[in-house]
Write a protein that holds these residues in place. Structure first.
Motif, PDB file in Angstrom:
ATOM      1  N   ILE A  25       0.841  -1.200   0.000  1.00 52.29           N
ATOM      2  CA  ILE A  25       0.000   0.000   0.000  1.00 52.29           C
ATOM      3  C   ILE A  25       0.872   1.244   0.000  1.00 52.29           C
ATOM      4  O   ILE A  25       0.622   2.198  -0.762  1.00 52.29           O
ATOM      5  N   LEU A  26       1.906   1.276   0.817  1.00 54.24           N
ATOM      6  CA  LEU A  26       2.791   2.435   0.891  1.00 54.24           C
ATOM      7  C   LEU A  26       3.540   2.642  -0.428  1.00 54.24           C
ATOM      8  O   LEU A  26       3.708   3.783  -0.879  1.00 54.24           O
ATOM      9  N   SER A  31       4.390   6.035  -5.092  1.00 58.30           N
ATOM     10  CA  SER A  31       4.561   6.241  -6.540  1.00 58.30           C
ATOM     11  C   SER A  31       3.554   7.268  -7.049  1.00 58.30           C
ATOM     12  O   SER A  31       3.908   8.145  -7.843  1.00 58.30           O
ATOM     13  N   ASN A  32       2.305   7.183  -6.587  1.00 61.26           N
ATOM     14  CA  ASN A  32       1.309   8.191  -6.961  1.00 61.26           C
ATOM     15  C   ASN A  32       1.651   9.549  -6.348  1.00 61.26           C
ATOM     16  O   ASN A  32       1.430  10.588  -6.970  1.00 61.26           O
ATOM     17  N   PHE A  33       2.183   9.541  -5.137  1.00 60.94           N
ATOM     18  CA  PHE A  33       2.520  10.776  -4.432  1.00 60.94           C
ATOM     19  C   PHE A  33       3.589  11.564  -5.183  1.00 60.94           C
ATOM     20  O   PHE A  33       3.432  12.761  -5.435  1.00 60.94           O
ATOM     21  N   PHE A  34       4.684  10.913  -5.559  1.00 65.71           N
ATOM     22  CA  PHE A  34       5.775  11.630  -6.213  1.00 65.71           C
ATOM     23  C   PHE A  34       5.396  12.093  -7.614  1.00 65.71           C
ATOM     24  O   PHE A  34       5.749  13.205  -8.019  1.00 65.71           O
ATOM     25  N   SER A  35       4.661  11.270  -8.352  1.00 64.14           N
ATOM     26  CA  SER A  35       4.247  11.707  -9.683  1.00 64.14           C
ATOM     27  C   SER A  35       3.255  12.865  -9.589  1.00 64.14           C
ATOM     28  O   SER A  35       3.349  13.831 -10.353  1.00 64.14           O
ATOM     29  N   LEU A  87      -4.083  14.490  -1.271  1.00 66.28           N
ATOM     30  CA  LEU A  87      -5.457  14.200  -1.671  1.00 66.28           C
ATOM     31  C   LEU A  87      -5.502  13.447  -2.992  1.00 66.28           C
ATOM     32  O   LEU A  87      -6.174  12.409  -3.105  1.00 66.28           O
ATOM     33  N   LEU A  88      -4.784  13.931  -3.985  1.00 69.44           N
ATOM     34  CA  LEU A  88      -4.803  13.299  -5.301  1.00 69.44           C
ATOM     35  C   LEU A  88      -4.206  11.900  -5.266  1.00 69.44           C
ATOM     36  O   LEU A  88      -4.771  10.964  -5.856  1.00 69.44           O
ATOM     37  N   SER A  89      -3.104  11.726  -4.568  1.00 69.29           N
ATOM     38  CA  SER A  89      -2.488  10.395  -4.518  1.00 69.29           C
ATOM     39  C   SER A  89      -3.346   9.411  -3.722  1.00 69.29           C
ATOM     40  O   SER A  89      -3.387   8.225  -4.036  1.00 69.29           O
ATOM     41  N   SER A  90      -4.053   9.882  -2.697  1.00 68.49           N
ATOM     42  CA  SER A  90      -4.969   9.005  -1.962  1.00 68.49           C
ATOM     43  C   SER A  90      -6.115   8.553  -2.846  1.00 68.49           C
ATOM     44  O   SER A  90      -6.479   7.377  -2.851  1.00 68.49           O
ATOM     45  N   ILE A  91      -6.669   9.489  -3.594  1.00 64.68           N
ATOM     46  CA  ILE A  91      -7.760   9.136  -4.506  1.00 64.68           C
ATOM     47  C   ILE A  91      -7.287   8.151  -5.562  1.00 64.68           C
ATOM     48  O   ILE A  91      -7.971   7.161  -5.856  1.00 64.68           O
ATOM     49  N   THR A  93      -4.680   6.052  -5.406  1.00 60.10           N
ATOM     50  CA  THR A  93      -4.309   4.766  -4.812  1.00 60.10           C
ATOM     51  C   THR A  93      -5.536   3.949  -4.445  1.00 60.10           C
ATOM     52  O   THR A  93      -5.667   2.786  -4.840  1.00 60.10           O
ATOM     53  N   PHE A  94      -6.431   4.544  -3.679  1.00 66.08           N
ATOM     54  CA  PHE A  94      -7.592   3.793  -3.221  1.00 66.08           C
ATOM     55  C   PHE A  94      -8.601   3.558  -4.340  1.00 66.08           C
ATOM     56  O   PHE A  94      -9.343   2.575  -4.313  1.00 66.08           O
ATOM     57  N   GLY A  95      -8.609   4.430  -5.334  1.00 65.40           N
ATOM     58  CA  GLY A  95      -9.437   4.181  -6.513  1.00 65.40           C
ATOM     59  C   GLY A  95      -8.948   2.975  -7.293  1.00 65.40           C
ATOM     60  O   GLY A  95      -9.750   2.161  -7.772  1.00 65.40           O
ATOM     61  N   ALA A  96      -7.634   2.843  -7.413  1.00 65.27           N
ATOM     62  CA  ALA A  96      -7.071   1.670  -8.094  1.00 65.27           C
ATOM     63  C   ALA A  96      -7.337   0.399  -7.289  1.00 65.27           C
ATOM     64  O   ALA A  96      -7.628  -0.660  -7.872  1.00 65.27           O
ATOM     65  N   PHE A  97      -7.261   0.487  -5.960  1.00 65.39           N
ATOM     66  CA  PHE A  97      -7.577  -0.676  -5.129  1.00 65.39           C
ATOM     67  C   PHE A  97      -9.028  -1.104  -5.319  1.00 65.39           C
ATOM     68  O   PHE A  97      -9.324  -2.296  -5.408  1.00 65.39           O
TER      69      PHE A  97
END
Length: 178
Positions: A25-26, A31-35, A87-91, A93-97
């Motif tokens: 998960i991290l 990866s979403n966070f840095f991009s 916010l964007l990386s959480s959306i 990540t959890f959207g992909a999950f």
């Protein structure tokens, strides 16, 4: 009398699997966070360039001075970009999950949503503490350097301060150039 070999809570195998899940998960979140951070920082830099285009364009400034100006603005932009990035990386990540039914697999194996988010909650909390320190120490220094850089540009290149058709404050005097 038999002793119960299973302790209360999780066993070592379950702990190992949760550690692997936390790392997964991290890793996906980072990866979403840095991009997202790079893309949003790029957008905010261009927005800042548009805000200061009158101060920078057509004044005969070197590329190095413009680079310094943008470098000193980066900490201030980072403070604005980080909440949007989280916010964007959480959306993402959890959207992909959810799209890949990974949440359903976690729920089927008995892992709650709160437990699966625990690693990210700790990470974002540490990021918040780091951002607080950053905002208290680095941002005031960069704001001072931006102020000094703009003042030095005005002193060394008076044409950078004077704009046509507008009252400009230059060395304590108001000047209007037509």
């Amino acid at each position: 009398m038999r002793r119960n070999t299973r302790t209360r809570g999780t066993t070592s195998l379950e702990t190992k699997h949760l550690r692997i899940l936390d790392q997964y998960i991290l890793k996906r979140f980072l990866s979403n966070f840095f991009s997202s951070f790079l893309i949003l920082m790029f957008i905010f830099i261009f927005q800042t360039i548009w805000l200061f285009i009158d101060d920078l364009a057509g004044k005969g400034l070197d590329l190095i001075i413009i680079g310094k100006f943008l470098f000193y603005l980066m900490p201030n932009l980072t403070e604005k970009v980080l909440p949007l990035t989280v916010l964007l990386s959480s959306i993402l990540t959890f959207g992909a999950f959810a799209e890949n039914y990974e949440f359903a697999a976690m729920k089927a194996s008995g892992i709650s949503l709160q437990r699966s988010m625990l690693t990210l909650i700790v990470f974002v909390s540490l990021l918040g503490v780091l951002t607080f320190y950053f905002a208290n120490t680095v941002i005031p220094i960069s704001e001072q350097k931006i102020y000094n850089l703009r003042r030095n540009i005005a002193t060394l290149k008076p044409a950078a301060v004077i704009t046509e058709g507008v009252f400009s404050d230059f060395e304590g005097r108001s000047i209007k150039v037509d």
